[in-house]
Design an enzyme around this catalytic site. Structure first.
Site, mmCIF file in Angstrom:
data_model
loop_
_atom_site.group_PDB
_atom_site.id
_atom_site.type_symbol
_atom_site.label_atom_id
_atom_site.label_comp_id
_atom_site.label_asym_id
_atom_site.label_seq_id
_atom_site.Cartn_x
_atom_site.Cartn_y
_atom_site.Cartn_z
ATOM 1 N N GLY A 13 0.985 -1.600 0.296
ATOM 2 C CA GLY A 13 0.164 -0.165 0.340
ATOM 3 C C GLY A 13 0.875 1.022 0.335
ATOM 4 O O GLY A 13 2.461 1.513 -0.399
ATOM 5 N N ASP A 39 -2.330 -12.310 5.708
ATOM 6 C CA ASP A 39 -3.010 -11.368 5.652
ATOM 7 C C ASP A 39 -3.127 -11.209 6.980
ATOM 8 O O ASP A 39 -3.207 -12.325 7.965
ATOM 9 C CB ASP A 39 -4.459 -12.205 5.465
ATOM 10 C CG ASP A 39 -5.710 -12.067 5.938
ATOM 11 O OD1 ASP A 39 -6.054 -11.334 6.024
ATOM 12 O OD2 ASP A 39 -6.886 -12.629 4.922
ATOM 13 N N ALA A 63 -4.707 -2.209 5.966
ATOM 14 C CA ALA A 63 -5.915 -1.867 6.245
ATOM 15 C C ALA A 63 -7.085 -2.081 5.003
ATOM 16 O O ALA A 63 -6.541 -2.390 3.806
ATOM 17 C CB ALA A 63 -5.915 -0.983 6.482
ATOM 18 N N TRP A 64 -7.963 -2.243 5.149
ATOM 19 C CA TRP A 64 -8.943 -1.996 4.263
ATOM 20 C C TRP A 64 -9.630 -0.371 4.628
ATOM 21 O O TRP A 64 -10.328 -0.132 5.202
ATOM 22 C CB TRP A 64 -10.241 -2.897 4.741
ATOM 23 C CG TRP A 64 -11.331 -2.983 3.489
ATOM 24 C CD1 TRP A 64 -10.724 -2.757 2.215
ATOM 25 C CD2 TRP A 64 -12.519 -3.348 3.128
ATOM 26 N NE1 TRP A 64 -11.689 -2.524 1.247
ATOM 27 C CE2 TRP A 64 -13.021 -3.418 1.638
ATOM 28 C CE3 TRP A 64 -13.486 -3.889 4.150
ATOM 29 C CZ2 TRP A 64 -14.043 -3.465 1.398
ATOM 30 C CZ3 TRP A 64 -15.013 -3.575 3.392
ATOM 31 C CH2 TRP A 64 -14.965 -3.737 2.296
ATOM 32 N N THR A 65 -9.811 0.325 3.098
ATOM 33 C CA THR A 65 -8.749 1.223 3.352
ATOM 34 C C THR A 65 -9.931 2.128 1.937
ATOM 35 O O THR A 65 -10.452 3.901 2.099
ATOM 36 C CB THR A 65 -7.997 2.428 2.399
ATOM 37 O OG1 THR A 65 -7.393 1.724 2.053
ATOM 38 C CG2 THR A 65 -7.034 1.665 3.872
ATOM 39 N N TYR A 128 -16.040 2.850 8.688
ATOM 40 C CA TYR A 128 -14.699 2.568 8.503
ATOM 41 C C TYR A 128 -14.293 3.396 9.610
ATOM 42 O O TYR A 128 -13.174 3.008 10.149
ATOM 43 C CB TYR A 128 -14.133 3.070 7.016
ATOM 44 C CG TYR A 128 -13.342 4.028 6.855
ATOM 45 C CD1 TYR A 128 -11.654 2.535 6.792
ATOM 46 C CD2 TYR A 128 -12.310 4.640 7.153
ATOM 47 C CE1 TYR A 128 -10.105 2.957 6.871
ATOM 48 C CE2 TYR A 128 -10.883 5.398 7.728
ATOM 49 C CZ TYR A 128 -10.343 4.642 7.075
ATOM 50 O OH TYR A 128 -9.228 4.280 6.962
ATOM 51 N N LYS A 132 -11.932 1.645 12.511
ATOM 52 C CA LYS A 132 -10.152 1.835 13.243
ATOM 53 C C LYS A 132 -10.371 2.329 14.409
ATOM 54 O O LYS A 132 -9.134 2.587 14.911
ATOM 55 C CB LYS A 132 -10.310 3.299 12.105
ATOM 56 C CG LYS A 132 -9.639 2.939 10.309
ATOM 57 C CD LYS A 132 -8.806 2.148 9.895
ATOM 58 C CE LYS A 132 -7.649 3.215 10.680
ATOM 59 N NZ LYS A 132 -6.571 1.979 10.177
HETATM 60 N N1 LIG Z 1 -5.286 6.514 2.659
HETATM 61 C C1 LIG Z 1 -5.535 7.883 3.195
HETATM 62 O O1 LIG Z 1 -6.448 8.813 2.543
HETATM 63 C C2 LIG Z 1 -5.424 7.583 4.701
HETATM 64 C C3 LIG Z 1 -5.864 8.572 5.459
HETATM 65 C C4 LIG Z 1 -5.795 7.918 6.965
HETATM 66 C C5 LIG Z 1 -5.503 7.099 7.707
HETATM 67 N N2 LIG Z 1 -5.024 5.925 6.163
HETATM 68 C C6 LIG Z 1 -4.589 5.201 7.125
HETATM 69 O O2 LIG Z 1 -3.262 4.701 6.705
HETATM 70 C C7 LIG Z 1 -3.201 3.001 6.642
HETATM 71 C C8 LIG Z 1 -2.043 2.854 5.217
HETATM 72 O O3 LIG Z 1 -3.060 3.360 4.459
HETATM 73 P P1 LIG Z 1 -2.888 3.758 2.972
HETATM 74 O O4 LIG Z 1 -3.477 4.573 2.118
HETATM 75 O O5 LIG Z 1 -1.648 2.554 2.810
HETATM 76 O O6 LIG Z 1 -3.685 2.289 2.277
HETATM 77 P P2 LIG Z 1 -3.717 1.522 1.185
HETATM 78 O O7 LIG Z 1 -2.892 1.836 0.266
HETATM 79 O O8 LIG Z 1 -5.190 1.216 0.748
HETATM 80 O O9 LIG Z 1 -2.419 0.296 1.978
HETATM 81 C C9 LIG Z 1 -3.609 -0.905 2.866
HETATM 82 C C10 LIG Z 1 -2.896 -1.959 2.658
HETATM 83 O O10 LIG Z 1 -2.781 -3.171 3.454
HETATM 84 C C11 LIG Z 1 -3.201 -4.275 2.349
HETATM 85 N N3 LIG Z 1 -4.854 -5.117 2.904
HETATM 86 C C12 LIG Z 1 -5.587 -5.217 3.120
HETATM 87 N N4 LIG Z 1 -6.622 -6.088 3.419
HETATM 88 C C13 LIG Z 1 -5.276 -6.494 4.306
HETATM 89 C C14 LIG Z 1 -5.120 -7.579 5.250
HETATM 90 N N5 LIG Z 1 -6.721 -8.351 5.626
HETATM 91 N N6 LIG Z 1 -3.924 -8.190 5.139
HETATM 92 C C15 LIG Z 1 -2.721 -7.539 4.818
HETATM 93 N N7 LIG Z 1 -3.267 -6.478 3.936
HETATM 94 C C16 LIG Z 1 -4.058 -5.916 4.016
HETATM 95 C C17 LIG Z 1 -3.797 -3.924 1.142
HETATM 96 O O11 LIG Z 1 -3.977 -4.771 -0.273
HETATM 97 P P3 LIG Z 1 -5.190 -4.521 -0.736
HETATM 98 O O12 LIG Z 1 -5.284 -4.041 -1.708
HETATM 99 O O13 LIG Z 1 -4.014 -6.267 -1.678
HETATM 100 O O14 LIG Z 1 -5.805 -5.754 -0.216
HETATM 101 C C18 LIG Z 1 -3.337 -2.859 0.469
HETATM 102 O O15 LIG Z 1 -2.064 -2.319 -0.121
HETATM 103 C C19 LIG Z 1 -3.867 2.122 6.854
HETATM 104 O O16 LIG Z 1 -4.117 2.451 8.317
HETATM 105 C C20 LIG Z 1 -4.760 3.734 6.991
HETATM 106 O O17 LIG Z 1 -5.933 3.391 7.588
HETATM 107 C C21 LIG Z 1 -4.902 6.499 5.119
#
Ligand SMILES: NC(=O)c1ccc[n+]([C@@H]2O[C@H](COP(=O)([O-])OP(=O)(O)OC[C@H]3O[C@@H](n4cnc5c(N)ncnc54)[C@H](OP(=O)(O)O)[C@@H]3O)[C@@H](O)[C@H]2O)c1
Length: 289
Positions: A13, A39, A63-65, A128, A132
């Site tokens: 991610g 997983d 995370a499932w984002t 969501y 979280k």
């Molecule tokens: N993106 C934002 O704007 C944002 C804002 C605030 C906080 N955050 C937090 O920051 C963190 C990282 O977010 P990110 O932006 O890097 O999100 P991301 O790009 O969606 O990356 C999340 C990764 O987690 C993987 N994943 C999903 N289900 C999983 C599981 N059961 N086991 C293992 N891996 C799993 C996904 O893989 P697949 O796609 O293959 O399922 C994806 O590669 C998260 O905790 C998110 O809640 C993000």
């Protein structure tokens, strides 16, 4: 001296990618596992991974984002974003590893006028956000929980890459909401602070975001300007005008006051006026638009 070791989950991610890069640059030995390799909902697999590696620290970037999809499948959201954290917290404790877990501004309802501090009470509006918030509690008091917001960067699709793609289509009307305010956070900047927090083993809640609140409308204008387009092409709209309407409600005010970083004397992330043009230039160099 023993080289510190890190397990980063969700490593394919946005944030996971940059965590792997930042810790590796700093001399850590990093095991970076994506969804397919580990997983986090599989408690036995998580326990086995931690037992085998016995890392110094774990960063949970899994995370499932998909905020809108979570609304239709709250049980799945809870399994990944809360129960997954429970598994990681238990296995980290058993292996003596320091856990750093990522969370979000969506734990707040956005009705407060002022930026949210770490000691403000969460009240999530969406499935969501609820998953979280539950995940934060599963991480436990010994963990470092980092709330961030509006993450974008060089890897994968995000709001900035979407704006750039749309901006490249001159006939395309550009409309972005001007009634949701937050702080854009560049993932490589965030990863630098995660490195610092984990190295210092700082437990507790930390808000870590780019500096300078803005609406999506204002950010879209800045992206267009940085990419050499006319920012006046962007039209402001209200969230209620979006068609089709979004499944999940978003906090109108998602601005996180980085109060604990300031109190602890940890440098804040750069202001959006600096980080956004730099990101647009990096995306240009990588031929992403
Ligand atoms: N993106 C934002 O704007 C944002 C804002 C605030 C906080 N955050 C937090 O920051 C963190 C990282 O977010 P990110 O932006 O890097 O999100 P991301 O790009 O969606 O990356 C999340 C990764 O987690 C993987 N994943 C999903 N289900 C999983 C599981 N059961 N086991 C293992 N891996 C799993 C996904 O893989 P697949 O796609 O293959 O399922 C994806 O590669 C998260 O905790 C998110 O809640 C993000």
């Amino acid at each position: 001296m023993r080289v510190p070791t890190l397990l980063v989950t969700g490593a394919r991610g946005q944030v996971g990618h940059e965590v792997e890069a930042a810790f590796t640059r700093a001399g850590w030995q990093v095991t970076a596992v994506g969804h397919r390799e580990l997983d986090v909902t599989d408690g036995e697999a998580v326990a086995a991974a931690l037992h085998g590696l016995r890392p110094t620290a774990v960063v949970n970037a899994a995370a499932w984002t998909d905020v809108d999809a979570c609304e239709a499948a709250p049980d799945r959201a809870r399994r990944v974003n809360a129960l997954g954290v429970r598994h990681l917290a238990a296995a980290s404790a058993a292996a003596g590893a320091f856990l750093c877990h990522l969370s979000t501004d969506h734990v707040f309802d956005g009705t407060q006028a002022a930026p949210y501090r770490e000691d403000d009470a969460p009240h999530p509006l969406s499935a969501y956000g609820r998953s979280k918030w539950e995940g934060e509690q599963e991480a436990g008091p010994g963990a470092c929980v980092v709330r961030t917001s509006w993450v974008c960067g060089r890897h994968g699709d995000n709001a900035v890459t979407t704006i750039l793609r749309l901006a490249g289509q001159p006939e395309r009307p550009l409309a972005f909401v001007d009634d949701q305010r937050g702080c854009l956070t560049v993932d490589s900047d965030l990863a630098g602070t995660l490195l610092r927090l984990v190295t210092d083993r700082r437990a507790g809640l930390h808000h870590v975001t780019g500096q300078g609140p803005a609406t999506w409308y204002e950010i879209a204008r800045r992206v267009l300007a940085a990419a050499g387009h006319d920012p006046d092409r962007v039209r402001p709209v209200a969230t209620a005008e979006l068609r089709p309407p979004r499944a999940a409600p978003r906090p109108a005010n998602g601005v996180l006051d980085n109060a604990v970083l300031r109190r602890e004397g940890i440098p804040l992330l750069p202001p959006v006026e600096e980080s956004l043009p730099a990101l647009v230039a990096e995306l240009r160099a990588a031929q992403r638009w």
